[in-house]
Motif scaffolding. Structure first.
Motif, PDB file in Angstrom:
ATOM      1  N   UNK A   1       0.843  -1.209   0.000  1.00  0.00           N
ATOM      2  CA  UNK A   1       0.000   0.000   0.000  1.00  0.00           C
ATOM      3  C   UNK A   1       0.874   1.254   0.000  1.00  0.00           C
ATOM      4  N   UNK A   2       1.939   1.236   0.801  1.00  0.00           N
ATOM      5  CA  UNK A   2       2.827   2.420   0.848  1.00  0.00           C
ATOM      6  C   UNK A   2       3.486   2.653  -0.516  1.00  0.00           C
ATOM      7  N   UNK A   3       3.906   1.559  -1.167  1.00  0.00           N
ATOM      8  CA  UNK A   3       4.568   1.697  -2.472  1.00  0.00           C
ATOM      9  C   UNK A   3       3.605   2.305  -3.488  1.00  0.00           C
ATOM     10  N   UNK A   4       2.350   1.885  -3.460  1.00  0.00           N
ATOM     11  CA  UNK A   4       1.356   2.450  -4.388  1.00  0.00           C
ATOM     12  C   UNK A   4       1.133   3.933  -4.091  1.00  0.00           C
ATOM     13  N   UNK A   5       1.042   4.262  -2.816  1.00  0.00           N
ATOM     14  CA  UNK A   5       0.805   5.672  -2.457  1.00  0.00           C
ATOM     15  C   UNK A   5       1.993   6.546  -2.880  1.00  0.00           C
ATOM     16  N   UNK A   6       3.205   5.994  -2.731  1.00  0.00           N
ATOM     17  CA  UNK A   6       4.396   6.756  -3.179  1.00  0.00           C
ATOM     18  C   UNK A   6       4.288   7.036  -4.666  1.00  0.00           C
ATOM     19  N   UNK A   7       3.864   6.031  -5.430  1.00  0.00           N
ATOM     20  CA  UNK A   7       3.726   6.212  -6.883  1.00  0.00           C
ATOM     21  C   UNK A   7       2.659   7.243  -7.224  1.00  0.00           C
ATOM     22  N   UNK A   8       1.780   7.507  -6.281  1.00  0.00           N
ATOM     23  CA  UNK A   8       0.740   8.524  -6.501  1.00  0.00           C
ATOM     24  C   UNK A   8       1.192   9.881  -5.956  1.00  0.00           C
ATOM     25  N   UNK A   9       2.489   9.990  -5.672  1.00  0.00           N
ATOM     26  CA  UNK A   9       3.060  11.290  -5.307  1.00  0.00           C
ATOM     27  C   UNK A   9       2.991  11.637  -3.835  1.00  0.00           C
ATOM     28  N   UNK A  10       2.740  10.636  -2.989  1.00  0.00           N
ATOM     29  CA  UNK A  10       2.611  10.924  -1.553  1.00  0.00           C
ATOM     30  C   UNK A  10       3.981  10.790  -0.878  1.00  0.00           C
ATOM     31  N   UNK A  11       4.318  11.743  -0.034  1.00  0.00           N
ATOM     32  CA  UNK A  11       5.589  11.725   0.695  1.00  0.00           C
ATOM     33  C   UNK A  11       5.477  10.813   1.918  1.00  0.00           C
ATOM     34  N   UNK A  12       6.301   9.760   1.932  1.00  0.00           N
ATOM     35  CA  UNK A  12       6.182   8.754   2.995  1.00  0.00           C
ATOM     36  C   UNK A  12       7.545   8.448   3.582  1.00  0.00           C
ATOM     37  N   UNK A  13       7.590   8.422   4.893  1.00  0.00           N
ATOM     38  CA  UNK A  13       8.830   8.081   5.571  1.00  0.00           C
ATOM     39  C   UNK A  13       8.470   6.958   6.555  1.00  0.00           C
TER      40      UNK A  13
END
Ligand code: S3P
Length: 455
Positions: free
Chosen positions: A74-86
């Motif tokens: 889920x995090x990888x998909x959100x990153x691909x949608x431009x979301x900043x994740x740490x």
């Protein structure tokens, strides 16, 4: 009161020298389970917090975020949608883009093995102003998507699926309208997809259930600021809320806890204490069932945190009578059914599960893979189209065998626990797949058996 850590058996959980993809585990039987355990964050809740934090405004901090591979998908998909994740050591920080701030992905989104990721994100993606494709691994591409595609199309969503309504799903974003939808099959993933799409629709979205499925999405939406209410198994949510960043702690995963609860129940002289376990009433039916068949399980320090009930669960070795599971119980403990079936040979009367066709379209055909694995271990199993019956103790003890998890994490863990009560070693092929929901499973099992960690 449960005693503190004590030393269990000297038996070993060996990792074989096979290539990673096909790594097997050898489980030696016997010993007992003792100790105190804090579980990794609940998988279902982790997905929801990550998705809603991405759609909120501001910086969210989520503690005890699940270590499951599914939640990383889920995090990888959100990153691909431009979301900043740490994401570091169970601490997740997400800089939310707001409801309309996701970016068109340059490549397809890969949900890998995660049904919750593909189905929930489909609900988000239909509401965007861009097009996207979401897919997954071979197991996920074989799983049914009509259940989610159909209601999203009713909302005006443009989704092309592959033959048989399978992934990859090609999703063209656009305007959505709200619907009043009665779920034809109980599914929290589908309910959640509709509610997430409902964030982008006009008006009030209503989802009606016949069986109350897990309500983490509803609780999380309220935490992030949506207006949502549930009356008589009908959820009503207003569209276009302003979601605000939150600081949240994910409760321990009860579905993962159940494997160790089962181990403590079947191994003599076992006693286990689990802290801060998620005890949301839409998830605890499994504990009710276990208690009803004789399990010595006690709850303590039950409290509400971030709208979710949490508490401590203690369990001791118990004589189990066995019993039948069917009707509404099936949806209420769908993820725990593999472990409950594998408890059958350790009960007096056996365990019978009916009305559970859903198990055939999970990460594997769980009825077939369980029946095959347990039979190889010497259990007497009758397989039905909608379930299975696993005979109790009178059919004889389980024996060690080579069994195949078929790439299914919950089958690998259920057979591993059954192997603890078998005669001789059991080899679980493809055991690495436990990482899908519980990467620490074998290390924790080792520790609770008094064998220390490390491989
Ligand atoms: C889940 C819902 C259930 C469950 C799955 C997680 C969720 O699936 O089996 O492991 O997080 O909403 P269904 O919605 O298909 O019943």
């Amino acid at each position: 009161m449960i005693p503190a850590m004590s030393v269990g058996s000297k038996s070993t959980v060996l990792e074989s020298r096979m290539p990673k993809m096909f790594r097997a585990k050898t489980i030696s039987p016997g010993g007992n389970i003792h100790g105190v355990l804090e579980l990794p964050g609940d998988k279902s809740i982790s997905h929801r917090y990550a998705i809603l934090a991405a759609l909120a405004e501001g910086r969210s901090e989520i503690l005890n975020y699940s270590s499951a591979a599914d939640c990383k998908s889920t995090l990888a998909c959100l990153r691909r949608l431009g979301v900043g994740i740490d994401f570091e050591r169970e601490r997740l920080r997400i800089s939310g883009n707001g409801l309309d701030g996701l970016k068109a992905p340059r490549r397809s989104l890969d949900a890998e093995n995660s049904g919750t990721t593909i189905r929930m994100l489909s609900g988000v993606l239909v509401g965007q102003s861009f097009s996207s494709t979401i897919t997954g691994d071979r197991s996920l591409r074989a799983r049914p998507m009509r259940r989610v595609v159909e209601p999203l199309r009713k909302m005006g969503g443009k989704i092309e699926a592959q033959e048989g309504d399978r992934a990859p799903l090609e999703i063209r974003g656009g305007a959505l309208h709200s619907i009043d939808y009665s779920l034809p099959i109980p599914s929290a993933q589908v309910k959640s997809a509709i509610l997430l799409a409902g964030l982008y629709a006009d008006g009030v979205t209503i989802v009606r259930e016949t069986v109350r499925t897990r309500d983490h999405t509803e609780l999380a939406l309220r935490e992030f600021g949506a207006t949502i209410e549930t009356v008589n198994k009908s959820v009503r949510m207003h569209s276009r809320p302003k979601l605000q960043a939150r600081q949240l702690i994910v409760p321990g995963d009860l579905s993962s806890a159940v494997f160790f609860i089962a181990a403590a129940l079947i191994l003599p002289d076992s006693a286990l204490m689990l802290h801060n376990v998620g005890l949301n009433p839409t998830r605890t039916r499994v504990l009710d069932f276990l208690i009803s068949i004789g399990a010595a399980i006690h709850l303590a320090s039950v409290q509400l945190r971030d709208s979710e009930l949490i508490g401590d669960v203690s369990v001791k070795h118990s004589a189990l009578s066995g019993g039948e599971i069917g009707g509404a119980q099936v949806a209420e403990m769908i993820d725990e059914l593999p472990m409950l079936a594998a408890l059958g040979p350790f009960t007096e009367k056996g365990v019978e599960i009916r009305g559970a066709q859903e198990l055939r379209v999970k990460e594997s055909d769980r009825i077939a893979t369980l029946a095959a694995g347990l039979r190889r271990m010497g259990a007497t199993v009758e397989e039905f189209e909608d379930g299975l019956r696993v005979e109790g103790r009178s059919a004889g003890p389980l024996r060690g065998a080579k069994v195949d998890a078929a790439g299914d994490h919950r089958i690998a863990m259920a057979l591993s626990i059954a192997a603890l009560g078998a005669k001789h070693d059991t080899v679980i092929r493809d055991a690495d797949c436990v990482a899908v929901s519980y990467p620490e499973f074998f290390d924790t099992l080792k520790r609770l058996r008094g064998e220390g960690t490390g491989s």
